[in-house]
Enzyme design. Sequence first.
Site, PDB file in Angstrom:
ATOM      1  N   ASP A  14     -91.827 -43.155  18.576  1.00 57.55           N
ATOM      2  CA  ASP A  14     -92.142 -41.942  17.608  1.00 57.55           C
ATOM      3  C   ASP A  14     -93.730 -42.312  17.036  1.00 57.55           C
ATOM      4  OD1 ASP A  14     -89.921 -41.017  17.502  1.00 57.55           O
ATOM      5  OD2 ASP A  14     -88.905 -42.238  15.937  1.00 57.55           O
ATOM      6  N   LYS A  36     -87.010 -43.528  24.025  1.00 54.86           N
ATOM      7  CA  LYS A  36     -86.807 -41.993  23.484  1.00 54.86           C
ATOM      8  C   LYS A  36     -88.140 -41.563  23.247  1.00 54.86           C
ATOM      9  CE  LYS A  36     -84.551 -40.929  19.238  1.00 54.86           C
ATOM     10  NZ  LYS A  36     -85.593 -40.010  18.771  1.00 54.86           N
ATOM     11  N   LEU A  66     -81.848 -29.383  22.221  1.00 54.86           N
ATOM     12  CA  LEU A  66     -82.189 -27.966  22.673  1.00 54.86           C
ATOM     13  C   LEU A  66     -80.722 -27.006  22.190  1.00 54.86           C
ATOM     14  CD1 LEU A  66     -82.823 -28.035  26.516  1.00 54.86           C
ATOM     15  CD2 LEU A  66     -84.269 -28.180  24.743  1.00 54.86           C
ATOM     16  N   ASP A  68     -80.015 -22.727  22.380  1.00 53.97           N
ATOM     17  CA  ASP A  68     -80.569 -21.057  22.686  1.00 53.97           C
ATOM     18  C   ASP A  68     -79.516 -20.486  23.573  1.00 53.97           C
ATOM     19  OD1 ASP A  68     -82.337 -19.167  23.286  1.00 53.97           O
ATOM     20  OD2 ASP A  68     -83.941 -20.300  23.246  1.00 53.97           O
ATOM     21  N   ILE A  69     -79.731 -19.397  24.020  1.00 51.86           N
ATOM     22  CA  ILE A  69     -78.730 -18.635  24.748  1.00 51.86           C
ATOM     23  C   ILE A  69     -78.259 -19.563  25.995  1.00 51.86           C
ATOM     24  CG2 ILE A  69     -79.373 -16.324  23.823  1.00 51.86           C
ATOM     25  CD1 ILE A  69     -80.700 -15.815  26.546  1.00 51.86           C
ATOM     26  N   THR A 118     -77.610 -35.645  10.661  1.00 54.16           N
ATOM     27  CA  THR A 118     -77.329 -36.518   9.507  1.00 54.16           C
ATOM     28  C   THR A 118     -78.099 -36.194   8.514  1.00 54.16           C
ATOM     29  OG1 THR A 118     -78.981 -37.942  10.885  1.00 54.16           O
ATOM     30  CG2 THR A 118     -76.666 -38.793  10.887  1.00 54.16           C
ATOM     31  N   ARG A 209     -88.948 -47.767  14.014  1.00 62.16           N
ATOM     32  CA  ARG A 209     -89.775 -48.433  13.279  1.00 62.16           C
ATOM     33  C   ARG A 209     -89.641 -49.934  13.319  1.00 62.16           C
ATOM     34  NH1 ARG A 209     -88.859 -44.315   8.542  1.00 62.16           N
ATOM     35  NH2 ARG A 209     -86.915 -44.055   9.903  1.00 62.16           N
TER      36      ARG A 209
HETATM   37  O1  C5P Z   1     -87.574 -45.689  12.972  1.00 59.92           O
HETATM   38  P1  C5P Z   1     -86.101 -45.598  13.077  1.00 59.92           P
HETATM   39  O2  C5P Z   1     -85.517 -46.687  13.755  1.00 59.92           O
HETATM   40  O3  C5P Z   1     -85.442 -45.024  12.085  1.00 59.92           O
HETATM   41  O4  C5P Z   1     -85.847 -44.254  14.502  1.00 59.92           O
HETATM   42  C1  C5P Z   1     -84.681 -43.684  14.729  1.00 59.92           C
HETATM   43  C2  C5P Z   1     -84.909 -42.621  15.763  1.00 59.92           C
HETATM   44  O5  C5P Z   1     -83.724 -42.021  15.705  1.00 59.92           O
HETATM   45  C3  C5P Z   1     -85.923 -41.921  15.120  1.00 59.92           C
HETATM   46  O6  C5P Z   1     -86.387 -41.246  16.550  1.00 59.92           O
HETATM   47  C4  C5P Z   1     -84.947 -40.467  14.651  1.00 59.92           C
HETATM   48  O7  C5P Z   1     -85.341 -39.398  14.728  1.00 59.92           O
HETATM   49  C5  C5P Z   1     -83.901 -40.451  15.396  1.00 59.92           C
HETATM   50  N1  C5P Z   1     -82.426 -40.053  14.874  1.00 59.92           N
HETATM   51  C6  C5P Z   1     -82.105 -40.531  13.786  1.00 59.92           C
HETATM   52  N2  C5P Z   1     -80.988 -40.205  13.276  1.00 59.92           N
HETATM   53  C7  C5P Z   1     -80.117 -39.143  14.093  1.00 59.92           C
HETATM   54  C8  C5P Z   1     -80.485 -38.745  15.054  1.00 59.92           C
HETATM   55  C9  C5P Z   1     -81.822 -39.335  15.562  1.00 59.92           C
HETATM   56  O8  C5P Z   1     -82.761 -41.478  12.952  1.00 59.92           O
HETATM   57  N3  C5P Z   1     -79.047 -38.665  13.493  1.00 59.92           N
END
Ligand code: C5P
Length: 237
Positions: A14, A36, A66, A68-69, A118, A209
């Site tokens: 990220d 990711k 994703l 979409d149709i 979430t 993070r």
């Molecule tokens: O920095 P952190 O460990 O919180 O990052 C978690 C990653 O997982 C981020 O890229 C976030 O967008 C993703 N993610 C999440 N919760 C979800 C789906 C994806 O935190 N339900």
Amino acid sequence: MSLDARERLIVALDVPSIKAAETMVARLGESVRFYKIGYQLAFAGGLPLAAGLVAAGKQVFLDLKLHDIGNTVAKGVESVAKLGATFLTVHGYPQTMNAAVEGKRGSKLRILAVTVLTSYDAADLVAAGYKLNVKELAAARAAQARDAGIDGLVCSAEEVAALRGIAGPAMVLVTPGIRPIGSASGDQKRIMTPARAISAGADYLVVGRPVIEAADPKAAAEAIVTEIEQAESQRRA
Ligand code: C5P
């Protein structure tokens, strides 16, 4: 699923630019095998980067969620499969999931369904026109994902045990919201340590993070791999 502990750690890249991503990948070196890439980096040149990471022997999870149709989803998934990614997310709508399964046919790409975001609570679902609560909708979509031939689910570590009962042993459960003891929770509310998530039955942990913002990202990644290893040996014992 029998996997090396290191293969279970997925680091969320990220970061805002390719340069920042490349610097982080170089710093992490051999300690991380799976990355990711989400919206932020994907729309800033992250798709060629994904192909480059695959060429360099890494695994890539494209978190593009994703929806979409059917025809558009199937063709989009076909293109993603050509990048060599291992995982791709789609929203857990039956039509979208069926199209994604169709689009990945013949490739190594595995499709993960997002059941309910979430960030959604009961009020958000009502506002979006749903009659089910979050738990009911997540369970219904997990069952639909399994029936559609989807390879896995993204879920919080707290949901792993319940969803495993629906998904069965073959589907992979991928959990974000992971926080080693002592790291800041940031905006994550439902967090779990790597060890507890593995003990609960998660197959892969997505960590952003706590690794990429650590003073020493490589040491942070290694500590998580060690924690996964220990939890796995306890799970096997
Ligand atoms: O920095 P952190 O460990 O919180 O990052 C978690 C990653 O997982 C981020 O890229 C976030 O967008 C993703 N993610 C999440 N919760 C979800 C789906 C994806 O935190 N339900």
